[in-house]
Design a protein around this motif. Structure first.
Motif, short mmCIF file in Angstrom:
data_model
loop_
_atom_site.label_atom_id
_atom_site.label_comp_id
_atom_site.label_asym_id
_atom_site.label_seq_id
_atom_site.Cartn_x
_atom_site.Cartn_y
_atom_site.Cartn_z
N GLU A 123 0.86 -1.18 0.00
CA GLU A 123 0.00 0.00 0.00
C GLU A 123 0.90 1.23 0.00
O GLU A 123 1.91 1.27 0.69
N PRO A 124 0.56 2.25 -0.77
CA PRO A 124 1.43 3.44 -0.84
C PRO A 124 1.59 4.09 0.54
O PRO A 124 0.61 4.34 1.24
N ILE A 125 2.82 4.34 0.92
CA ILE A 125 3.09 5.10 2.14
C ILE A 125 3.24 6.58 1.81
O ILE A 125 3.22 7.42 2.71
N ALA A 126 3.39 6.89 0.52
CA ALA A 126 3.46 8.28 0.08
C ALA A 126 3.22 8.31 -1.42
O ALA A 126 3.56 7.36 -2.14
N THR A 127 2.62 9.38 -1.87
CA THR A 127 2.43 9.63 -3.30
C THR A 127 3.12 10.94 -3.63
O THR A 127 2.79 11.98 -3.06
N LEU A 128 4.08 10.89 -4.54
CA LEU A 128 4.89 12.05 -4.87
C LEU A 128 4.49 12.62 -6.22
O LEU A 128 4.02 11.89 -7.10
N GLY A 129 4.69 13.94 -6.36
CA GLY A 129 4.31 14.62 -7.60
C GLY A 129 5.47 15.43 -8.14
O GLY A 129 6.62 15.32 -7.68
N PRO A 130 5.20 16.28 -9.15
CA PRO A 130 6.25 17.08 -9.78
C PRO A 130 7.06 17.88 -8.77
O PRO A 130 6.50 18.53 -7.89
N GLY A 131 8.38 17.81 -8.91
CA GLY A 131 9.28 18.51 -8.00
C GLY A 131 9.77 17.66 -6.86
O GLY A 131 10.81 17.96 -6.27
N ASP A 132 9.03 16.58 -6.52
CA ASP A 132 9.48 15.68 -5.46
C ASP A 132 10.60 14.80 -5.98
O ASP A 132 10.73 14.55 -7.19
N PHE A 133 11.42 14.29 -5.08
CA PHE A 133 12.51 13.40 -5.46
C PHE A 133 12.44 12.14 -4.60
O PHE A 133 11.84 12.14 -3.52
N GLN A 175 27.09 22.38 -9.98
CA GLN A 175 26.54 23.18 -11.06
C GLN A 175 25.24 23.88 -10.68
O GLN A 175 24.92 24.93 -11.21
N ASN A 176 24.49 23.26 -9.78
CA ASN A 176 23.20 23.84 -9.39
C ASN A 176 23.04 23.69 -7.88
O ASN A 176 22.58 22.66 -7.39
N VAL A 177 23.43 24.74 -7.16
CA VAL A 177 23.37 24.70 -5.69
C VAL A 177 21.93 24.55 -5.22
O VAL A 177 21.66 23.94 -4.19
N GLU A 178 20.97 25.07 -5.99
CA GLU A 178 19.58 25.04 -5.56
C GLU A 178 19.06 23.61 -5.42
O GLU A 178 18.21 23.34 -4.57
N ILE A 179 19.56 22.69 -6.27
CA ILE A 179 19.12 21.30 -6.15
C ILE A 179 19.54 20.74 -4.78
O ILE A 179 18.75 20.08 -4.09
N GLY A 180 20.79 21.01 -4.37
CA GLY A 180 21.23 20.55 -3.05
C GLY A 180 20.43 21.16 -1.94
O GLY A 180 20.08 20.49 -0.96
N VAL A 181 20.12 22.45 -2.06
CA VAL A 181 19.32 23.11 -1.03
C VAL A 181 17.93 22.52 -0.95
O VAL A 181 17.39 22.28 0.13
N ARG A 182 17.31 22.25 -2.12
CA ARG A 182 15.97 21.65 -2.11
C ARG A 182 15.98 20.26 -1.50
O ARG A 182 15.05 19.88 -0.78
N ILE A 183 17.03 19.49 -1.78
CA ILE A 183 17.14 18.16 -1.19
C ILE A 183 17.23 18.26 0.33
O ILE A 183 16.55 17.53 1.07
N MET A 184 18.03 19.21 0.82
CA MET A 184 18.14 19.38 2.27
C MET A 184 16.82 19.82 2.88
O MET A 184 16.44 19.37 3.97
N ARG A 185 16.09 20.70 2.17
CA ARG A 185 14.78 21.13 2.70
C ARG A 185 13.82 19.95 2.79
O ARG A 185 13.08 19.81 3.76
N LYS A 186 13.82 19.11 1.74
CA LYS A 186 12.92 17.95 1.74
C LYS A 186 13.29 16.99 2.87
O LYS A 186 12.41 16.49 3.58
N LEU A 187 14.58 16.73 3.03
CA LEU A 187 15.00 15.81 4.09
C LEU A 187 14.65 16.38 5.47
O LEU A 187 14.22 15.64 6.36
N ALA A 188 14.82 17.69 5.64
CA ALA A 188 14.48 18.31 6.92
C ALA A 188 12.98 18.20 7.18
O ALA A 188 12.55 17.93 8.31
N ALA A 189 12.16 18.39 6.14
CA ALA A 189 10.71 18.28 6.32
C ALA A 189 10.31 16.85 6.68
O ALA A 189 9.45 16.63 7.53
N ARG A 190 10.94 15.87 6.02
CA ARG A 190 10.63 14.47 6.34
C ARG A 190 11.03 14.15 7.78
O ARG A 190 10.30 13.46 8.49
N HIS A 191 12.20 14.64 8.19
CA HIS A 191 12.65 14.40 9.57
C HIS A 191 11.70 15.03 10.57
O HIS A 191 11.35 14.43 11.60
#
Length: 291
Positions: free
Chosen positions: A45-55, A93-109
């Motif tokens: 059963e899905p524990i999460a459903t992800l959409g555009p922009g999610d990783f 090359q794209n610092v924003e991708i790393g920042v977004r990943i950190m934001r997502k991980l922080a939100a999950r935590h």
């Protein structure tokens, strides 16, 4: 499938991007469509459903461990595939991708900690209810009535002596009314065109930047149409409203800086704003005006 020239992957609805337990050396960012994250322990059963922009799949890159969960395309999806070998270069090359990943991980935590706290609170309530149940049952049992003592004649009470009335204290003088601060709503005027961007009075936070097609983020202050030189970050800065006062704060990962009256502000520092201030986001100059 993806090629060396095309890092994007297209997966049909119902197909697995990867399965739980697979070895993995890549992660994915959803450009379009939806992906279900599933676990065998949950009966797939899905524990999460992800959409555009999610990783997803980043744990295989960060920990070099088998896939913790599976990923199945809920709809037809288009994914950006990032291999472990290219991960460091992508971040450079794209610092924003790393920042977004950190934001997502922080939100999950943060969500995981909140769920754990809710579970502990519920457990404490159950223990308290279980401990109070025996006491409630004991209190509900009928108790043997004690024999009433023999009636005795009460001695005649002496006549009361009238006491002198206590003086009534004078009411305190009313304190002087404190002055009421009048909140002033602000707006931003684009210096080059004269166009005014209103700051909605009911909002307390405004993202300044340009739309992000990968994450689907739409900033409240969209300066993209004015950024012909592409100097603006997608999440460039925020304007905050607290107690009727406005502040500007540069976001982490901004590359071309944020300036107030010609001086660059530090990332994360909230700088107060007032009518007449000149702001510059990248190469876009705006003036703070009163609404």
């Amino acid at each position: 499938m993806s090629t060396a020239k095309d890092p994007f992957v297209e997966v049909a609805a119902g197909a697995a991007v990867f399965k739980e337990g697979d070895s993995g050396g890549d992660m994915f960012i959803i450009e379009s469509g939806q992906v279900d994250i599933v676990r065998k322990a949950r009966g797939d059963e899905p524990i999460a459903t992800l959409g555009p922009g999610d990783f997803f799949g980043e744990m295989a890159i960060l920990e070099d461990q088998p896939r913790f969960a599976g990923a199945i395309a809920r709809t037809s999806v288009r994914l950006l595939r990032i291999e472990r070998s290219a991960f460091a270069d992508v971040l450079k090359q794209n610092v924003e991708i790393g920042v977004r990943i950190m934001r997502k991980l922080a939100a999950r935590h943060r969500r995981a900690e909140q769920r754990a706290q809710d579970a502990l609170t519920e457990l404490a309530q159950l223990k308290s209810a279980a401990a109070s149940a025996p006491r409630a049952r004991d209190a509900a049992k009928p108790k043997a009535e004690a024999p009433a003592p023999a009636a005795r004649a009460a001695p005649e009470a002496p006549a009361p002596v009238a006491a002198a009335p206590a003086p009534v204290p004078a009411p305190p003088a009313p304190a002087p009314a404190a002055p009421v601060a009048v909140a002033q709503n602000l707006a931003l005027r684009i210096v080059a065109s004269g166009q005014v961007l209103l700051l909605e009075p009911e909002r307390s936070e405004f993202l300044v930047g340009r739309p992000d097609p990968v994450t689907g983020i739409q900033p409240e202050i969209n300066l993209g149409p004015f950024d012909t030189m592409r100097t603006l970050s997608r999440r460039h800065a925020k304007i905050l409203k607290e107690g009727g006062l406005y502040f500007v704060r540069e976001e982490v990962g901004t590359t071309n800086g944020t300036f107030v009256n010609g001086e660059r502000i530090k990332t994360g520092a909230a700088v107060p704003l007032k009518p007449g201030n000149r702001l510059r986001f990248g190469s876009i100059e705006v003036e703070v005006v009163a609404q």
